[in-house]
Design a protein around this motif. Structure first.
Motif, short mmCIF file in Angstrom:
data_model
loop_
_atom_site.label_atom_id
_atom_site.label_comp_id
_atom_site.label_asym_id
_atom_site.label_seq_id
_atom_site.Cartn_x
_atom_site.Cartn_y
_atom_site.Cartn_z
N ILE A 160 0.83 -1.21 0.00
CA ILE A 160 0.00 0.00 0.00
C ILE A 160 0.87 1.26 0.00
N THR A 161 2.09 1.15 0.50
CA THR A 161 3.02 2.29 0.50
C THR A 161 3.35 2.74 -0.92
N TYR A 162 3.34 1.81 -1.87
CA TYR A 162 3.77 2.09 -3.24
C TYR A 162 2.59 2.18 -4.21
N ALA A 163 1.39 2.32 -3.69
CA ALA A 163 0.20 2.31 -4.55
C ALA A 163 0.27 3.38 -5.63
N ALA A 164 0.78 4.56 -5.29
CA ALA A 164 0.83 5.66 -6.26
C ALA A 164 1.78 5.36 -7.41
N GLN A 165 2.74 4.44 -7.22
CA GLN A 165 3.72 4.13 -8.25
C GLN A 165 3.24 3.07 -9.24
N ILE A 166 2.18 2.38 -8.91
CA ILE A 166 1.72 1.27 -9.74
C ILE A 166 1.20 1.79 -11.07
N ARG A 167 1.66 1.18 -12.15
CA ARG A 167 1.25 1.55 -13.50
C ARG A 167 0.53 0.42 -14.22
N ALA A 168 0.88 -0.81 -13.93
CA ALA A 168 0.35 -1.95 -14.67
C ALA A 168 -1.04 -2.34 -14.15
N PRO A 169 -1.86 -2.93 -14.99
CA PRO A 169 -3.17 -3.41 -14.55
C PRO A 169 -3.03 -4.50 -13.48
N PHE A 200 -6.31 -1.37 0.56
CA PHE A 200 -5.44 -1.24 -0.62
C PHE A 200 -6.26 -0.93 -1.87
N ILE A 201 -7.35 -1.66 -2.06
CA ILE A 201 -8.22 -1.45 -3.21
C ILE A 201 -8.79 -0.03 -3.20
N GLN A 202 -9.23 0.41 -2.02
CA GLN A 202 -9.79 1.75 -1.91
C GLN A 202 -8.75 2.82 -2.25
N LYS A 203 -7.50 2.60 -1.82
CA LYS A 203 -6.46 3.57 -2.13
C LYS A 203 -6.20 3.62 -3.64
N LEU A 204 -6.16 2.48 -4.30
CA LEU A 204 -5.98 2.46 -5.74
C LEU A 204 -7.13 3.17 -6.45
N GLU A 205 -8.34 2.94 -5.98
CA GLU A 205 -9.49 3.60 -6.59
C GLU A 205 -9.42 5.11 -6.40
N THR A 206 -9.00 5.55 -5.22
CA THR A 206 -8.85 6.98 -4.96
C THR A 206 -7.80 7.60 -5.88
N LEU A 207 -6.76 6.82 -6.21
CA LEU A 207 -5.70 7.29 -7.09
C LEU A 207 -6.08 7.21 -8.56
N GLY A 208 -7.29 6.75 -8.85
CA GLY A 208 -7.72 6.60 -10.24
C GLY A 208 -7.13 5.39 -10.93
N LYS A 209 -6.78 4.36 -10.14
CA LYS A 209 -6.18 3.14 -10.68
C LYS A 209 -6.96 1.92 -10.21
N PRO A 210 -8.25 1.86 -10.50
CA PRO A 210 -9.05 0.76 -9.94
C PRO A 210 -8.61 -0.59 -10.47
N PRO A 211 -8.35 -1.56 -9.61
CA PRO A 211 -8.00 -2.90 -10.07
C PRO A 211 -9.26 -3.69 -10.39
N GLN A 212 -9.09 -4.78 -11.12
CA GLN A 212 -10.16 -5.75 -11.27
C GLN A 212 -10.15 -6.61 -10.00
N VAL A 213 -11.30 -6.75 -9.36
CA VAL A 213 -11.36 -7.43 -8.06
C VAL A 213 -12.41 -8.52 -8.10
#
Length: 357
Positions: free
Chosen positions: A281-290, A310-323
């Protein structure tokens, strides 16, 4: 070394050596102190899920009764000739399995001079291929030369496949196993990155089509690696993984909490920096890949709340994962559910590759 059995006359011991992700049966003769390897075919003997269970014994007539499997042979119970290692007959075997492709053991360098072992298999055809890097759970486990339907599913669909025994794995010595203590998610990531480099340099992997996957600690390393080395991956598929060690500590059972403290060398209050550095979760902002996340709703080993954060943080960053949430715990033992999850991962990688082209 696992001591499996005494011979009926008390003159020999049956031993099973687990070393560098491989197993080897030995006969030890007490009268001569002679150690004799049983010349059996490559594979995994007397083990299940990477752990020695003493699943080998002498019969009354001196043959060896042992569990056996390999990438090409589904698990079974066999009667083996101790002199030449040949299978006399199969006593119990799994249901008929489709033909499988062989694995080979490879070694490559990583950081700090570490030599990393992995199993690799390639599909029919000419590379480079889209490639799956798999990471086993644990971390105190190892990927052995064992039958793996999920690996074969990837191969059947034209993917190369590699499973890396990263630092922290067992059977490579105490120093190798303990090198991750206090710094989880650091050198293991180096080893996964080194695996990718070896695959590309060997002409096996297409550089823009390398995917990460794993379950439990392997799911954790999928998320950690895709965040700490974000430019290298086409995508990641984390199954029942770990995303936040702080929330893990709060929600875990007491026994597992103690194990977590042993891995980090302290509690979150005592080792705050290590817990933060080791949390995806510390590196969520750095994630680029799906990302595809598959998680159990009733998982007490990797509890739900930390993954939801973790999922909520990715969604907040505009990087929603498939869950995908399934109604079980730390993985599923239902074959239909496992097939569904494998199909989901195949569809995920196929979609990502199609979007790249």
């Amino acid at each position: 070394v696992q001591i499996c059995d005494w011979s009926a006359d008390g003159q020999r011991l049956l031993l099973c050596l687990f070393s560098h992700a491989q197993t080897q049966l030995y006969l030890y003769h007490l009268d001569t102190s002679d150690l004799q390897p049983v010349p059996h075919a490559p594979g995994t003997y007397g083990a299940f899920w990477g752990s020695p269970l003493g699943a080998a014994s002498f019969t009354d007539d001196g043959a060896i009764l042992v569990t056996a499997s390999s990438a090409e042979q589904a698990p079974g119970l066999v009667l083996m000739n101790p002199t030449d290692g040949q299978i006399i007959r199969r006593l119990l075997s799994s249901d008929d399995a489709p033909p499988s492709l062989p694995w080979r053991s490879v070694t490559f360098p990583s950081t700090s001079g570490a030599q990393i072992q992995a199993w690799v298999a390639v599909p029919e055809g000419t590379g480079p291929f889209p490639t799956i890097i798999n990471m086993h759970g644990g971390p105190t486990s190892a990927q052995l030369n064992d039958y793996d339907p999920e690996a074969q599913a990837w191969l059947d669909h034209g993917y190369a496949w590699l499973s890396v025994n990263y630092r922290g794995s067992t059977t490579f010595g105490q120093a190798f196993q303990e090198s991750i203590l206090g710094q989880l998610g650091t050198v293991e990531v180096d080893d996964v990155v080194a695996a990718r480099q070896w695959l590309v340099d060997s002409g096996i992997a297409a550089p823009g089509a390398v995917f990460l996957t794993g379950a439990s600690y392997g799911g954790y390393l999928t998320l950690q690696t895709i965040g700490r080395a974000p430019d290298l991956w086409a995508g990641g598929m984390a199954v029942v993984g770990i995303a936040d060690w702080f929330l893990m500590y709060e929600d875990q059972a007491e026994l597992l909490r103690g194990y977590q403290v042993a891995l980090f060398g302290g509690t979150p209050d005592e080792k705050h920096a290590a817990y933060a550095a080791g949390s995806p979760i510390t590196y969520a902002a750095q994630i680029r890949a799906p990302l595809l996340i598959i998680q159990g709703r009733n998982d007490t080993r990797c509890p739900e709340r930390q993954m939801r954060a973790f999922i909520q943080k990715l969604e907040t960053l505009g990087k929603p994962p498939q869950v995908y949430w399934f109604d079980a715990g730390h993985g599923s033992l239902d074959n239909e559910e496992r097939v569904k999850q494998q199909e989901m991962m195949l569809a995920f990688t196929s979609r990502v590759l199609a979007e790249q082209s």
